[in-house]
Design an enzyme around this catalytic site. Sequence first.
Site, PDB file in Angstrom:
ATOM      1  N   ASP A 330       0.825  -1.210   0.000  1.00  0.00           N
ATOM      2  CA  ASP A 330       0.000   0.000   0.000  1.00  0.00           C
ATOM      3  C   ASP A 330       0.863   1.267   0.000  1.00  0.00           C
ATOM      4  O   ASP A 330       2.021   1.241   0.396  1.00  0.00           O
ATOM      5  CB  ASP A 330      -0.921   0.013   1.222  1.00  0.00           C
ATOM      6  CG  ASP A 330      -0.158   0.064   2.529  1.00  0.00           C
ATOM      7  OD1 ASP A 330       0.821  -0.697   2.670  1.00  0.00           O
ATOM      8  OD2 ASP A 330      -0.517   0.869   3.410  1.00  0.00           O
ATOM      9  N   GLU A 331       0.258   2.354  -0.419  1.00  0.00           N
ATOM     10  CA  GLU A 331       0.799   3.710  -0.268  1.00  0.00           C
ATOM     11  C   GLU A 331       2.286   3.801  -0.627  1.00  0.00           C
ATOM     12  O   GLU A 331       3.124   4.191   0.169  1.00  0.00           O
ATOM     13  CB  GLU A 331       0.556   4.199   1.164  1.00  0.00           C
ATOM     14  CG  GLU A 331      -0.926   4.282   1.500  1.00  0.00           C
ATOM     15  CD  GLU A 331      -1.199   4.745   2.926  1.00  0.00           C
ATOM     16  OE1 GLU A 331      -2.235   5.377   3.152  1.00  0.00           O
ATOM     17  OE2 GLU A 331      -0.383   4.450   3.826  1.00  0.00           O
TER      18      GLU A 331
END
EC number: 3.2.1.52
Length: 757
Positions: A330-331
């Site tokens: 993620d991210e």
Amino acid sequence: MQIKKVFSLALFLLFLSSCEQNKIQNIEVQITPKPLNQTMGQGFFELSSTTGLNYPEELKISGEFLKSFIEQSKSIKLKKGNDIRFSIDETITSDEGYTLKVSPETIEIKAKTDKGAFYAVQSFRQMLPVAFEIGNFEKSKVEIPAITIADAPRFSYRGMHLDVGRHMYPVAFIKKYIDALAMLKMNTFHWHLTEDQGWRIEIKKYPKLQEVAAYRNETLKGHYSDQPQQFDSKRYGGYYTQEEVKDIVAYAQERFVTVIPEIEMPGHSQAAIAAYPELGCKEEQVEVATKWGIFEDIYCTKEETFTFLEDVLDEVLELFPSEYIHIGGDEAPKTRWKECPNCQKRIKEEGLKDEHELQNYFITRMEKYLNSKGRQIIGWDEILEGGLAPNATVMSWRGTSGAVQAAKSGHNVVMTPTSHCYFDYYQSKNEDEPTAIGGFLPLEKVYAFNPIPEELTEEESQYVLGAQGNVWTEYIPTEDHVEYMVFPRIFAMSEVVWSSPSNKNYPDFVNRLEHFHERLEALSINYANHLYELSGQLQNENEQLSYTLETVTKGKAILYTMDGTEPTFKSETYSKPIPLNKSVNIKAAVFENNERLGSVFSERINLHKAVGAEIAIDKEPHKAFLGSGAEGLINGISGSDTRFGDKEWLGFWGEDIEITIDLGAEVEITSIETRFYNGNGQWIYAPRTLEIAFDNDKDFKTYELSPENLIVNFKANFKDIRAKTITIKVPNFGTIAEGKQGAGNEAWTFIDEIIVN
């Protein structure tokens, strides 16, 4: 005469017996999560030191757990015998299912596996007095009501997560956390071990992960949104040794809890790069992050990085026998990759379209490595970007769209959307709640969660393995604080993933939860008690405004005032909706036996000119943040200053919106006010401009906003304006910039009450 006396005595004894049987029959067994089927019987089983226990070797863990639990009371010691009998039942279809039958003569526990029998023991445990939890039951016997339970879980994956990268906790607390999961029949502990702010697992081949990556120089004080940001100037960190990890994993196995480790990649890796700068694209020294957020220094896609990660995973696999290894995903900002010759060369050599496909290459390569070791990967829903790795399981957190996409493609899914599963969000509107990351996730909303997205067919829904609650710890520095954020929302989540939807009933759940408080206290678990809080609702029936109050607990009185003073046991008792014809400040509380329970509820109701009018919005609010619907924007009630997910804020994701308010008749308008939430750390951005027009005028006037604070207020004053309709255009902020939380995603817009004077 003697015969009459004997006959009368017999009748009296029969009456007593009947009363006693009815008394036993009416005893309510309160088990959480709610069993699939349970039927009360007649009479009770007497548990004492004359009771015998028998279990086969295949059910040893369950049998020993029950024996140890009962005998820690020290007043009851079980002997060998068949009064409590465990047995294998191959006709039970679920490996985690069981039957538990308590009769006056015996207690029978049947299961297909030891895991199922263990869950039967957890149900039986809740039927025993709370004193057994801490070993101070002093009586020589206990009566257990007769009951038959046939039970099995709805989902195979029933999890709780804990982030130890931002703040870490002692081994004893991790075990206590696992104990709580086991008690509530949850079977997965997702252990988030690496972060930008700290690497928490010993990797012997790379000692700098312990020496450098495990410690940060200081920590952000207060909230990320505070300006200016401040720091505590204290070195913080630590890590779990491999021996400690082995101990925790073994402890969890004895409670049928699988520990899934998370080793973040390619993003959230600044701590590792601080220890080994050659893992980054720039190969420059960076520091372990001291504040929260998203950082541009992520793993480079050169061969040295994959060698490092494979070496790390080799040691991780030795410690964790779980089928799944969580690789994050993620991210991960692509800023460094776009500028990196190594990454651009990789894109060209592999025939990739862009940096998103490069992330897919990264994840797929790590998946192949783990598959070669007999393991599977699970990752956050960003691993869908650029194409999904062939065998990956998706953990859907950004709403449910990722889950729908993955399931329709034949990939397994675990549901953990922020809207219902993020326990780092606020759980009450009380202003004295401890600082949280933001949002609003009350107990009832967790309980209402259905892990099966409505967009899926029955066949596609089979790919939804279950759900989990997430505990991110940026703002949770202590064990007590973790417990406060988790309990009681974990009870609601346990019922979401275990119990049949047809058995779920929120008032019944609240009644069982209230009963469970004593057990939590015995276990020294710090829980948040919001059961005695009130909720209120503005009603408009036949053009008569009124306000309703309610509490979820039964048998309690609601007392209130309308002048802003604190309610006492002498205040007005609420019995029906309160008529409203002017602005008021209602304060109310729940009372029992003239004593106040819980906090004081307070609501300021501003009867401005738009209250009760008709309103329309050209877009539907996001289903996760519906607030009170469009009408909630003109109901006279403003939302919380800190909880953007409450029922007064409306949330829209990546959409421009147009709001039309029909006042019913032409009136003088002197001002229009509203406000926007601006929690950039949660991807929420106030608009830069606002447009307003009256009646059918196509000439909208544009107003500039200054989105600097967490709450962005807007007010426009007018002269000589009379109008029947108001139209307000709210443009979305747009795409979130690189280096920011949620980079590359469309921003959220959260709007509060529109006040017309």
